[in-house]
Design an enzyme around this catalytic site. Structure first.
Site: not given
Ligand code: ZN
Length: 209
Positions: A41, A43, A45, A97, A100
């Site tokens: 992803c 993302d 993090r 994750h 998400c």
């Molecule tokens: Zn995500």
């Protein structure tokens, strides 16, 4: 993170690498030979190399919203083709994750504009696993399970491609479904039983390899 610090950070990073190995960048520039394709992803993090503890050159990386493998997305399909056919990776990982935002958005009845067709693919995962998901009363548990099932379905999407089918037959390429738990930092192997998952659909998606 301040954007004006980036170049200074880069200089200290170079110095750190050269201190350990004066030939570090000379070696790196000779080419790449990764054994793993990681699809994760976007993302911020969920870093790829950092969470796996791997160095530059070890993993070929593709990231998009909610780690999707969509057959008409020329981007992910090009990455997959290059990694499997040219770099000859032996492992392809889909890493989702918990927490998400993409998966969360797909659970809401909300018009997300241009994101709708992308997130629609996650709604399709929900539809396939509706009975199991609707039986989970706790909302956050249901959300976590959809994250896991989305990883599983994206792994199945990988196995539907000619590149992956061919590489499985020719050299035993392996597909892996993982989830990163942001809350603990733990990387979890979902240990997806692909033989079981594919039992009923193999005849439909078999491309003859
Ligand atoms: Zn995500």
């Amino acid at each position: 993170m301040k954007i004006q610090n980036v170049f200074k950070n880069n200089e200290s990073w170079i110095a750190g690498k050269l201190e350990k190995d004066p030939n570090y960048f000379t070696e790196l520039s000779k080419g790449q030979n990764p054994d793993v394709l990681y699809i994760g992803c976007s993302d911020s993090r969920v870093t790829a190399e950092d969470l796996m503890g791997v160095a530059p050159g070890e993993v070929f990386v593709h990231r998009n919203i909610a780690n999707m493998v969509i057959s008409i997305d020329l981007n992910v399909m090009s990455v997959l083709n290059y990694a499997v056919e040219h770099l000859k990776v032996n492992h392809v990982v889909v890493c989702g994750h918990y927490f998400c935002g993409g998966v969360k958005a797909a659970m809401q009845s909300e018009d997300m504009g241009v994101l709708n067709p992308w997130l629609r693919n996650i709604r399709d995962v929900y539809r396939i696993h509706k009975t199991e998901l609707n039986a989970i009363a706790d909302e956050s548990e249901k959300y976590n399970r959809l994250v896991e099932l989305n990883v599983q379905e994206q792994c199945v999407n990988l196995i539907k491609t000619a590149e992956v089918q061919k590489a499985i037959t020719e050299r035993g390429l392996q597909v892996h479904g993982w989830v990163f738990d942001i809350h603990s930092g733990k990387l979890i192997d979902l240990k997806i039983d692909f033989d079981h998952v594919l039992k009923n659909i193999r005849e439909i998606y078999d491309l003859g390899h």
